[in-house]
Enzyme design. Structure first.
Site, PDB file in Angstrom:
ATOM      1  N   GLU A 202       9.921  -8.774  21.897  1.00 41.26           N
ATOM      2  CA  GLU A 202       9.486  -9.284  23.198  1.00 41.26           C
ATOM      3  C   GLU A 202       7.977  -9.186  23.380  1.00 41.26           C
ATOM      4  OE1 GLU A 202      11.378 -10.966  25.294  1.00 41.26           O
ATOM      5  OE2 GLU A 202      12.891 -10.753  23.744  1.00 41.26           O
ATOM      6  N   GLU A 218       5.153  -4.001  22.933  1.00 45.71           N
ATOM      7  CA  GLU A 218       6.409  -4.543  23.442  1.00 45.71           C
ATOM      8  C   GLU A 218       6.162  -5.391  24.694  1.00 45.71           C
ATOM      9  OE1 GLU A 218      10.005  -1.840  22.770  1.00 45.71           O
ATOM     10  OE2 GLU A 218       8.381  -0.409  23.125  1.00 45.71           O
ATOM     11  N   SER A 238       2.383  -6.402  31.086  1.00 44.43           N
ATOM     12  CA  SER A 238       1.475  -7.544  30.996  1.00 44.43           C
ATOM     13  C   SER A 238       0.032  -7.089  31.152  1.00 44.43           C
ATOM     14  CB  SER A 238       1.811  -8.564  32.094  1.00 44.43           C
ATOM     15  OG  SER A 238       0.940  -9.673  32.030  1.00 44.43           O
ATOM     16  N   GLU A 276       2.222   3.835  35.231  1.00 49.42           N
ATOM     17  CA  GLU A 276       3.650   4.049  35.418  1.00 49.42           C
ATOM     18  C   GLU A 276       4.442   2.752  35.264  1.00 49.42           C
ATOM     19  OE1 GLU A 276       5.986   6.412  38.853  1.00 49.42           O
ATOM     20  OE2 GLU A 276       5.170   4.484  39.481  1.00 49.42           O
ATOM     21  N   GLY A 284      -8.156  -5.556  43.177  1.00 52.63           N
ATOM     22  CA  GLY A 284      -8.309  -5.264  44.593  1.00 52.63           C
ATOM     23  C   GLY A 284      -7.300  -4.288  45.157  1.00 52.63           C
ATOM     24  N   ARG A 314       0.187   5.768  39.307  1.00 59.09           N
ATOM     25  CA  ARG A 314       1.614   5.775  39.657  1.00 59.09           C
ATOM     26  C   ARG A 314       1.798   5.324  41.091  1.00 59.09           C
ATOM     27  NH1 ARG A 314       2.328  12.398  40.300  1.00 59.09           N
ATOM     28  NH2 ARG A 314       1.508  12.491  42.448  1.00 59.09           N
ATOM     29  N   ARG A 315       3.037   4.987  41.440  1.00 56.47           N
ATOM     30  CA  ARG A 315       3.362   4.637  42.818  1.00 56.47           C
ATOM     31  C   ARG A 315       4.194   5.757  43.426  1.00 56.47           C
ATOM     32  NH1 ARG A 315       2.877   0.167  45.649  1.00 56.47           N
ATOM     33  NH2 ARG A 315       2.607  -1.181  43.820  1.00 56.47           N
ATOM     34  N   ASN A 316       3.768   6.217  44.593  1.00 59.26           N
ATOM     35  CA  ASN A 316       4.501   7.271  45.284  1.00 59.26           C
ATOM     36  C   ASN A 316       5.849   6.721  45.753  1.00 59.26           C
ATOM     37  OD1 ASN A 316       5.419   8.967  47.598  1.00 59.26           O
ATOM     38  ND2 ASN A 316       3.500  10.060  47.170  1.00 59.26           N
ATOM     39  N   SER A 317       6.939   7.355  45.323  1.00 58.92           N
ATOM     40  CA  SER A 317       8.279   6.840  45.619  1.00 58.92           C
ATOM     41  C   SER A 317       8.675   7.023  47.077  1.00 58.92           C
ATOM     42  CB  SER A 317       9.312   7.522  44.718  1.00 58.92           C
ATOM     43  OG  SER A 317       9.328   8.924  44.935  1.00 58.92           O
TER      44      SER A 317
END
Length: 341
Positions: A202, A218, A238, A276, A284, A314-317
């Site tokens: 992929e 990958e 990407s 993450e 931006g 990372r994104r805070n969940s």
């Protein structure tokens, strides 16, 4: 910096070049080789691509041997048996190409690892390349495909079209040493793959882009993007290239980085950075900087972090905000991943 190559290619019925294969391109060869080839082919001064016939190969080989270029002379001897168009190409790496043979030589130099991405001027290349049907019978001008398909059927043959594109797959022209490619159709000619690079099924590598290796690809390496040594792109991730919204900013991923599955970047990364899984960082995007204790320091646009080392994004969940803190685990992680590349 000059380059030289002898090639064999394909033309359409109008005599326009569709593609050229250069078995042994040279970067910055001795001037004696350039002079010998130009004289043998009676090439006018300043000419970049000179078409020649198989009957010219003997004189060309003799001239190259006289200049001490045995390997190129042997290639000229081999080309004497050609039933396809032949071309000798002389180019300046710092000048934009003026013809399809010049573009193809520049793409070959990239895939042969003789120049790195952004190491040769490709300005205007798209206008020099025709849209081509890449088939089991070679390159065919798309406008001539219907007649060629009918001819094949009348002769009892099946003409199969693999793809329609301006670029061929790299492995039909160059297979660099020490690489693995799961699906060769996903690596275009002009890709740069350093030794130890693995491109899984992929993964995708565009022209004038690539990985210095070793590394596991990958995800997608878009045009103009360079991935540093020991870095990995997770499945479905990407990188934003100069042809897909990145403008003139060169997106580079440093050494020892990891971009998680389905993540993406629109900014350059320094060394030992981790993004993450599922997080796409655009220039931006607002990023909250955290200290070593997880406390908020300030909020910045992601472009202010461009090129910095040792970042964990990372994104805070719980609240959904994008956070950045010091990445302390990337080195050990990537060493384990690359143990058996």
């Amino acid at each position: 910096m000059l380059s030289f190559a002898l090639g064999i290619g394909t033309q359409n019925t109008q005599g326009d070049w569709l593609e050229v294969y250069y078995p042994a391109p040279l970067l910055n060869p001795d001037q004696s080789l350039i002079d010998a080839a130009a004289e043998a082919l009676d090439a006018p001064a300043g000419t970049a691509a000179v078409s020649f016939l198989p009957e010219h190969c003997s004189a060309l080989a003799e001239a190259l041997r006289s200049a001490g270029q045995e390997a190129q002379a042997e290639l000229a001897d081999a080309l004497s048996a050609s039933q396809r168009p032949l071309v000798a190409t002389f180019i300046d790496q710092d000048a934009p190409p003026q013809s399809a043979p010049e573009v193809y030589l520049k793409l070959h130099l990239l895939s042969h690892r003789l120049v790195k991405p952004h190491g040769t001027d490709l300005t205007g290349m798209f206008g020099l390349l025709r849209n081509i049907a890449w088939t089991n019978e070679g390159a065919i001008d798309v406008e001539e495909l219907p007649s060629r398909r009918l001819k094949a059927r009348l002769e009892g043959r099946q003409l199969s079209v693999d793809c329609v594109d301006k670029f061929p797959k790299m492995t039909d022209y160059v297979v660099p040493a020490g690489v693995r490619i799961g699906d060769t159709a996903r690596v275009r000619l002009g890709a740069y793959l350093g030794e130890g690079s693995t491109v899984m099924h992929e993964g995708f590598v565009n022209f004038n882009a690539g990985a210095e290796g070793p590394g596991m690809i990958e995800g997608r390496i878009s045009a103009g993007v360079v991935i540093g040594k020991g870095s990995d792109l997770g499945g479905g991730c990407s990188t934003m290239g100069t042809l897909s919204g990145g403008g003139n900013i060169i997106i580079r991923v440093g050494e020892g980085c990891l971009i998680g599955a389905n993540a993406g970047i629109g900014i350059p990364l320094g060394d030992r950075c981790t993004v993450e899984a599922g997080l796409y960082i655009t220039a931006g995007a607002k990023v909250t900087l955290l200290d070593d204790e997880g406390q908020e320091v300030r909020r910045v646009a992601a472009r202010e972090l461009a090129g910095q080392d040792d970042l964990l994004l990372r994104r805070n969940s719980l609240n959904g905000r994008i956070e950045c803190l010091t990445n302390k685990s990337a080195i050990a992680l990537n060493e384990a991943l690359h143990a058996h590349n």
